[in-house]
Design a protein around this motif. Structure first.
Motif, short mmCIF file in Angstrom:
data_model
loop_
_atom_site.label_atom_id
_atom_site.label_comp_id
_atom_site.label_asym_id
_atom_site.label_seq_id
_atom_site.Cartn_x
_atom_site.Cartn_y
_atom_site.Cartn_z
N GLU A 33 0.84 -1.22 0.00
CA GLU A 33 0.00 0.00 0.00
C GLU A 33 0.87 1.26 0.00
OE1 GLU A 33 -3.28 0.52 -0.26
OE2 GLU A 33 -3.71 -1.61 -0.45
N THR A 34 1.89 1.27 0.84
CA THR A 34 2.77 2.44 0.90
C THR A 34 3.55 2.59 -0.41
OG1 THR A 34 2.97 2.24 3.28
CG2 THR A 34 4.66 3.54 2.17
N ARG A 35 4.06 1.48 -0.93
CA ARG A 35 4.79 1.55 -2.20
C ARG A 35 3.88 2.03 -3.33
NH1 ARG A 35 9.75 -2.46 -2.65
NH2 ARG A 35 10.31 -2.57 -0.45
N ALA A 36 2.63 1.60 -3.32
CA ALA A 36 1.67 2.05 -4.34
C ALA A 36 1.42 3.55 -4.20
CB ALA A 36 0.36 1.28 -4.22
N THR A 37 1.26 4.01 -2.97
CA THR A 37 1.04 5.44 -2.72
C THR A 37 2.23 6.27 -3.20
OG1 THR A 37 -0.38 4.97 -0.84
CG2 THR A 37 0.62 7.16 -0.91
N LEU A 38 3.43 5.82 -2.87
CA LEU A 38 4.63 6.56 -3.28
C LEU A 38 4.83 6.53 -4.79
CD1 LEU A 38 7.04 5.45 -0.41
CD2 LEU A 38 5.95 7.69 -0.71
N LEU A 39 4.54 5.40 -5.41
CA LEU A 39 4.67 5.30 -6.86
C LEU A 39 3.68 6.24 -7.55
CD1 LEU A 39 5.99 4.02 -9.30
CD2 LEU A 39 4.52 2.03 -9.00
N LEU A 40 2.45 6.25 -7.09
CA LEU A 40 1.45 7.14 -7.69
C LEU A 40 1.82 8.61 -7.46
CD1 LEU A 40 -1.18 7.42 -9.23
CD2 LEU A 40 -2.41 7.19 -7.05
N ALA A 41 2.32 8.93 -6.26
CA ALA A 41 2.73 10.31 -5.98
C ALA A 41 3.88 10.73 -6.90
CB ALA A 41 3.13 10.45 -4.52
N ALA A 42 4.82 9.82 -7.13
CA ALA A 42 5.94 10.13 -8.02
C ALA A 42 5.45 10.39 -9.45
CB ALA A 42 6.95 8.99 -8.00
N VAL A 43 4.51 9.57 -9.90
CA VAL A 43 3.97 9.75 -11.26
C VAL A 43 3.22 11.07 -11.36
CG1 VAL A 43 2.32 8.83 -12.93
CG2 VAL A 43 3.93 7.30 -11.80
N HIS A 44 2.43 11.40 -10.35
CA HIS A 44 1.71 12.67 -10.39
C HIS A 44 2.68 13.85 -10.36
CE1 HIS A 44 -2.32 10.85 -8.98
NE2 HIS A 44 -2.32 11.03 -10.28
N GLY A 45 3.74 13.74 -9.59
CA GLY A 45 4.75 14.80 -9.56
C GLY A 45 5.44 14.96 -10.90
N LEU A 46 5.81 13.84 -11.51
CA LEU A 46 6.42 13.88 -12.84
C LEU A 46 5.47 14.51 -13.86
CD1 LEU A 46 8.18 10.42 -13.31
CD2 LEU A 46 9.26 12.67 -13.49
N ALA A 47 4.20 14.10 -13.79
CA ALA A 47 3.21 14.61 -14.75
C ALA A 47 3.05 16.12 -14.60
CB ALA A 47 1.88 13.90 -14.55
N LEU A 48 2.93 16.59 -13.37
CA LEU A 48 2.76 18.02 -13.14
C LEU A 48 3.99 18.80 -13.57
CD1 LEU A 48 1.01 20.31 -12.04
CD2 LEU A 48 1.96 19.84 -9.77
N ASP A 49 5.17 18.31 -13.22
CA ASP A 49 6.40 19.00 -13.62
C ASP A 49 6.54 19.02 -15.13
OD1 ASP A 49 6.99 19.48 -10.99
OD2 ASP A 49 8.57 17.97 -10.85
N ALA A 50 6.22 17.90 -15.79
CA ALA A 50 6.33 17.85 -17.24
C ALA A 50 5.32 18.76 -17.92
CB ALA A 50 6.15 16.41 -17.73
N ALA A 51 4.12 18.87 -17.33
CA ALA A 51 3.11 19.75 -17.92
C ALA A 51 3.50 21.22 -17.78
CB ALA A 51 1.75 19.51 -17.25
N SER A 52 4.10 21.56 -16.65
CA SER A 52 4.44 22.97 -16.43
C SER A 52 5.82 23.35 -16.99
CB SER A 52 4.38 23.30 -14.94
OG SER A 52 5.32 22.51 -14.22
N SER A 53 6.70 22.37 -17.19
CA SER A 53 8.05 22.63 -17.72
C SER A 53 8.42 21.56 -18.75
CB SER A 53 9.07 22.63 -16.59
OG SER A 53 8.75 23.58 -15.62
N PRO A 54 7.71 21.53 -19.86
CA PRO A 54 7.91 20.43 -20.82
C PRO A 54 9.33 20.34 -21.38
CG PRO A 54 6.49 22.13 -21.75
CD PRO A 54 6.71 22.48 -20.32
N ASP A 55 10.04 21.45 -21.46
CA ASP A 55 11.40 21.39 -22.00
C ASP A 55 12.35 20.63 -21.07
OD1 ASP A 55 10.57 22.84 -24.17
OD2 ASP A 55 11.28 24.77 -23.40
N LEU A 56 12.05 20.60 -19.79
CA LEU A 56 12.89 19.89 -18.83
C LEU A 56 12.58 18.40 -18.78
CD1 LEU A 56 12.89 22.37 -15.79
CD2 LEU A 56 14.68 22.05 -17.53
N TYR A 57 11.44 18.00 -19.33
CA TYR A 57 10.98 16.61 -19.21
C TYR A 57 10.56 16.05 -20.56
CZ TYR A 57 10.98 17.55 -14.23
OH TYR A 57 11.36 17.86 -12.95
N PRO A 58 11.53 15.80 -21.45
CA PRO A 58 11.16 15.17 -22.73
C PRO A 58 10.59 13.77 -22.48
CG PRO A 58 13.55 15.27 -22.49
CD PRO A 58 12.96 16.03 -21.34
#
Length: 194
Positions: A147-172
């Motif tokens: 459960e904790t690993r799933a929570t952390l994995l989902l949080a990491a994906v959401h963080g990546l998605a948000l960062d990539a959406a707001s700074s696409p040049d940094l996240y090809p």
């Protein structure tokens, strides 16, 4: 026999219009007037289906969440756990135009959900469903503390998605997929992954 008023307008069509406006100009731009313009209908047609903007937003958020959840549900659960997780979680990253638009709009809905009880319920339900799916894969694999690993994995994906959406040049896209693969390995195997 006279045609019913608004017979050619459906809540689904209006939700699609709202999501288009929100993807292009932000959720705050998705007024009743703008949604009507995007859908090619009158303001009255929008108000016929959605007496309040909050109802229109909730319906549209549910439609977007359901679309994403349907794609996640169609991932083959019988393939290798790492590939299963990658196939599912890559649906949450802006790896193409459609997913890029979805990330943009989902992030806006997430912010609005902080002050909107109806949107908060939809977001909580969606997060729970996704997290449970991730945890199920980890449980089948026998990963510790799934459960904790799933929570952390989902949080990491959401963080990546948000960062990539707001700074696409940094996240090809290549970097996003590499980061997702790495994060999945960490979730599956812990610090011994590399």
């Amino acid at each position: 026999m006279r045609a019913r008023p608004y017979a050619t307008t459906s809540p689904t069509r209006l939700a699609a219009a709202l999501l288009e406006v929100a993807a292009r100009s932000g959720l705050e731009a998705a007024s009743v007037r703008e949604v009507a313009n995007e859908a090619g209908v009158s303001i009255g047609a929008v108000q016929h289906h959605f007496p309040t903007k909050d109802e229109m937003l909730a319906y549209s958020f549910r439609a977007l969440s359901d679309r994403v959840l349907t794609r996640l549900a169609n991932v083959d659960p019988d393939i290798d756990p790492a590939r299963t997780l990658f196939a599912a979680l890559s649906q949450l990253l802006p790896l193409d135009e459609q997913r890029g638009s979805e990330v943009h709009v989902m992030a806006a809905f997430a912010v609005r959900a902080v002050t909107s009880p109806s949107l908060s319920v939809i977001r909580s339900s969606t997060l729970f469903t996704v997290r449970t799916g991730i945890a199920t894969v980890l449980i089948r694999l026998g990963a510790p503390d799934p459960e904790t690993r799933a929570t952390l994995l989902l949080a990491a994906v959401h963080g990546l998605a948000l960062d990539a959406a707001s700074s696409p040049d940094l996240y090809p896209r290549e970097y996003l997929t590499h980061a997702l693969h790495t994060q999945i390995q960490l979730a599956l195997h812990g610090a011994d992954a590399h």
